[in-house]
Design a protein around this motif. Structure first.
Motif, PDB file in Angstrom:
ATOM      1  N   ALA A 154       0.836  -1.201   0.000  1.00 36.32           N
ATOM      2  CA  ALA A 154       0.000   0.000   0.000  1.00 36.32           C
ATOM      3  C   ALA A 154       0.870   1.251   0.000  1.00 36.32           C
ATOM      4  CB  ALA A 154      -0.923  -0.012   1.218  1.00 36.32           C
ATOM      5  N   PHE A 155       1.899   1.253   0.831  1.00 37.33           N
ATOM      6  CA  PHE A 155       2.798   2.398   0.929  1.00 37.33           C
ATOM      7  C   PHE A 155       3.490   2.655  -0.405  1.00 37.33           C
ATOM      8  CE2 PHE A 155       6.712   4.601   2.085  1.00 37.33           C
ATOM      9  CZ  PHE A 155       6.280   5.528   3.025  1.00 37.33           C
ATOM     10  N   ALA A 156       3.986   1.584  -1.032  1.00 33.12           N
ATOM     11  CA  ALA A 156       4.669   1.733  -2.319  1.00 33.12           C
ATOM     12  C   ALA A 156       3.725   2.295  -3.373  1.00 33.12           C
ATOM     13  CB  ALA A 156       5.239   0.388  -2.774  1.00 33.12           C
ATOM     14  N   GLY A 157       2.481   1.810  -3.389  1.00 39.47           N
ATOM     15  CA  GLY A 157       1.525   2.299  -4.369  1.00 39.47           C
ATOM     16  C   GLY A 157       1.223   3.777  -4.196  1.00 39.47           C
ATOM     17  N   PHE A 158       1.005   4.207  -2.968  1.00 33.52           N
ATOM     18  CA  PHE A 158       0.679   5.615  -2.718  1.00 33.52           C
ATOM     19  C   PHE A 158       1.881   6.525  -2.970  1.00 33.52           C
ATOM     20  CE2 PHE A 158      -2.712   3.900   0.310  1.00 33.52           C
ATOM     21  CZ  PHE A 158      -3.707   4.061  -0.633  1.00 33.52           C
ATOM     22  N   VAL A 159       3.098   6.041  -2.669  1.00 28.76           N
ATOM     23  CA  VAL A 159       4.296   6.833  -2.972  1.00 28.76           C
ATOM     24  C   VAL A 159       4.397   7.091  -4.471  1.00 28.76           C
ATOM     25  CG1 VAL A 159       6.825   6.728  -3.064  1.00 28.76           C
ATOM     26  CG2 VAL A 159       5.652   6.203  -0.921  1.00 28.76           C
ATOM     27  N   GLU A 160       4.058   6.085  -5.262  1.00 29.56           N
ATOM     28  CA  GLU A 160       4.185   6.192  -6.719  1.00 29.56           C
ATOM     29  C   GLU A 160       2.887   6.674  -7.383  1.00 29.56           C
ATOM     30  OE1 GLU A 160       5.474   2.237  -7.638  1.00 29.56           O
ATOM     31  OE2 GLU A 160       7.595   2.738  -7.332  1.00 29.56           O
ATOM     32  N   PRO A 164      -2.433   0.577  -5.132  1.00 32.57           N
ATOM     33  CA  PRO A 164      -1.583  -0.432  -4.485  1.00 32.57           C
ATOM     34  C   PRO A 164      -1.815  -1.828  -5.067  1.00 32.57           C
ATOM     35  CG  PRO A 164      -2.530   1.019  -2.836  1.00 32.57           C
ATOM     36  CD  PRO A 164      -3.195   1.369  -4.136  1.00 32.57           C
ATOM     37  N   ASP A 165      -0.739  -2.564  -5.239  1.00 32.87           N
ATOM     38  CA  ASP A 165      -0.782  -3.914  -5.805  1.00 32.87           C
ATOM     39  C   ASP A 165      -1.060  -4.913  -4.689  1.00 32.87           C
ATOM     40  OD1 ASP A 165      -0.513  -6.183  -7.314  1.00 32.87           O
ATOM     41  OD2 ASP A 165       1.685  -6.166  -7.282  1.00 32.87           O
ATOM     42  N   LEU A 166      -2.350  -5.106  -4.400  1.00 36.44           N
ATOM     43  CA  LEU A 166      -2.751  -6.010  -3.331  1.00 36.44           C
ATOM     44  C   LEU A 166      -3.610  -7.139  -3.896  1.00 36.44           C
ATOM     45  CD1 LEU A 166      -3.686  -3.377  -0.613  1.00 36.44           C
ATOM     46  CD2 LEU A 166      -1.770  -4.964  -0.527  1.00 36.44           C
ATOM     47  N   PRO A 167      -3.337  -8.379  -3.512  1.00 37.20           N
ATOM     48  CA  PRO A 167      -4.150  -9.494  -4.015  1.00 37.20           C
ATOM     49  C   PRO A 167      -5.571  -9.399  -3.460  1.00 37.20           C
ATOM     50  CG  PRO A 167      -2.689 -10.243  -2.270  1.00 37.20           C
ATOM     51  CD  PRO A 167      -2.297  -8.834  -2.569  1.00 37.20           C
ATOM     52  N   SER A 168      -6.536  -9.827  -4.255  1.00 36.52           N
ATOM     53  CA  SER A 168      -7.920  -9.823  -3.776  1.00 36.52           C
ATOM     54  C   SER A 168      -8.072 -10.878  -2.687  1.00 36.52           C
ATOM     55  CB  SER A 168      -8.873 -10.108  -4.934  1.00 36.52           C
ATOM     56  OG  SER A 168      -8.587 -11.372  -5.504  1.00 36.52           O
ATOM     57  N   LEU A 169      -8.915 -10.575  -1.705  1.00 38.60           N
ATOM     58  CA  LEU A 169      -9.128 -11.494  -0.596  1.00 38.60           C
ATOM     59  C   LEU A 169     -10.239 -12.478  -0.942  1.00 38.60           C
ATOM     60  CD1 LEU A 169      -8.942  -9.087   2.486  1.00 38.60           C
ATOM     61  CD2 LEU A 169      -7.162 -10.605   1.608  1.00 38.60           C
ATOM     62  N   ALA A 170      -9.932 -13.756  -0.793  1.00 38.83           N
ATOM     63  CA  ALA A 170     -10.937 -14.780  -1.071  1.00 38.83           C
ATOM     64  C   ALA A 170     -11.956 -14.883   0.055  1.00 38.83           C
ATOM     65  CB  ALA A 170     -10.252 -16.133  -1.272  1.00 38.83           C
TER      66      ALA A 170
END
Length: 419
Positions: A154-160, A164-170
């Motif tokens: 999440a942090f990396a996505g917001f910095v850039e 954010p590259d997060l997998p979907s939760l099953a």
């Protein structure tokens, strides 16, 4: 209208123990890091809020209901980031350490606030300390690894400035909780109950281990620890022993503990315990919550046993125990099958790779800080945190019952047994 869910068996044990604990914040899990570099506090705040939105367990509240304690999930993320400034303090590190100790034991108001809090202390322009404190009711060791992975992404996505590259939760925690049985129906199956009654039959008694304060109450108490560090040669020896005996590293680890305790007490029949992740379903992999189960491990050492014999027997006991994971200690103890309850929780073994999982924040150097305000839930706890390339772990102990010199000597004997 809020949907109410029962507590899991693990949560009910934690709730009951927390209610009678003499130390405040006994079931708080404190994590802390020193952050070096240019930190965008707004990005960190957004990242934490995303975690609260993503993982239902972080928005859980607990309260007494007509049928006992229940949990429910609030709609809106409420994970505020508290910021303090120590940059003008004469001794910044001392002020930060004091805050770290205070946060580690500050109790949660679980009916009114999130079971997790975050504090950011500014020490200098580009030096901060991040403190995360979570209640054990909503996280276990696997959860911590998931949370820190998601926080980093999440942090990396917001910095850039991107999604954010997060997998979907099953599976969400609310869906997991929905499938939990009501407390009144939480009983082991006849097959599992029969297995554990047979396995623990004979009226087990605790080992006589403590060298000081033996009249004090066993259980939760102030803790300390000594390192279990080994070199590459020791690590290779343990792995080779596991291979040659067709067992596992955990079995070798447990065999060394059992052999040491036999030599220390003279007892050949006693019980250890160990937690299992209890994440059998694929959908549980990315779930944040308290899913763990603690299983007993009966150790029966014979007069002519070699170390390898002990390891193989322990391996078989672990395999059999994992086939019967729905262990409810109250059901076994109350029907008189297992003897003293303390005998089942006196010694803990834990192979935990998430004990202080790494936190990676894009553009920052992160360094985990030593844990403070330790609390232990047993007399002795052997924690294996890694085996490759070097064996490393820790031997935790109840400081009311043991002096440090005795535990250090025990740790040295344990490492010699492994070698």
């Amino acid at each position: 209208m809020q949907k109410l869910h029962p507590l899991s068996p693990a949560q009910r044990r934690i709730w009951a123990a927390d209610a009678i604990a003499s130390q405040p914040g006994s079931y708080c899990i404190p994590l802390s890091w020193r952050l070096v570099g240019k930190l965008d506090v707004g990005v960190l705040r957004r990242s934490l809020q995303l975690l609260a939105w993503r993982h239902d367990a972080l928005r859980t509240r607990f309260r007494n209901g007509s049928g006992g304690v229940v949990q429910f999930i609030v709609e809106l993320p409420e994970w505020p980031l508290t910021c303090v400034d120590f940059s003008h303090e004469q001794d910044k590190d001392d002020a930060s350490t004091r805050l770290q100790k205070e946060e580690a034991v500050r109790p949660f108001c679980l009916d009114r606030e999130p079971p997790v809090r975050a504090t950011l202390a500014r020490l200098d322009k580009d030096i901060h300390v991040l403190l995360l404190t979570l209640h054990h009711l909503v996280v276990d060791g696997c959860s911590i690894g998931v949370l820190l992975r998601d926080l980093a992404r999440a942090f990396a996505g917001f910095v850039e400035n991107c999604e954010p590259d997060l997998p979907s939760l099953a599976l969400g925690y609310d869906q997991y909780a929905e499938g939990l049985p009501e407390p009144a129906s939480c009983q082991m199956s006849q097959k599992e109950a029969e297995y554990w009654r047979n396995e623990l039959a004979g009226g087990l008694e605790p080992l006589a281990l403590a060298v000081s304060g033996s009249d004090k109450c066993r259980g939760i108490g102030p803790g300390d620890w000594v390192s279990l560090g080994g070199d590459a040669l020791l690590s290779a020896s343990v792995q080779q022993c596991a291979k040659s005996t067709q067992t596992t590293v955990f079995s070798i680890f447990a065999a060394a503990v059992a052999t040491l305790l036999h030599r220390h007490t003279g007892r050949r029949d006693f019980c250890l315990s160990y937690p299992i992740a209890n994440r059998h379903a694929k959908d549980h992999k990315d779930l944040v919550g308290c899913l763990i189960t603690t299983l007993p491990l009966r150790c029966r050492l014979k007069p002519n046993d070699s170390f390898n014999d002990v390891a193989r027997r322990i391996r078989q006991s672990v395999v059999d125990g994992r086939r019967h994971p729905s262990f409810l200690v109250d059901e076994i103890v109350l029907d008189g099958a297992a003897g003293d309850r303390a005998a089942l929780s006196q010694i803990i073994l834990n192979q935990n790779n998430n004990y202080q999982a790494p936190l990676e924040l894009l553009g920052l150097q992160t360094e985990p800080l030593p844990r403070v305000a330790e609390t232990v839930f047993c007399e002795l706890g052997w924690i294996l945190m890694g085996i490759s390339p070097l064996l490393h772990g820790r031997l935790e102990y109840n400081a009311d019952l043991f002096d440090r010199d005795t535990v250090e000597a025990m740790a040295r004997r344990f490492l010699r047994l492994l070698s």
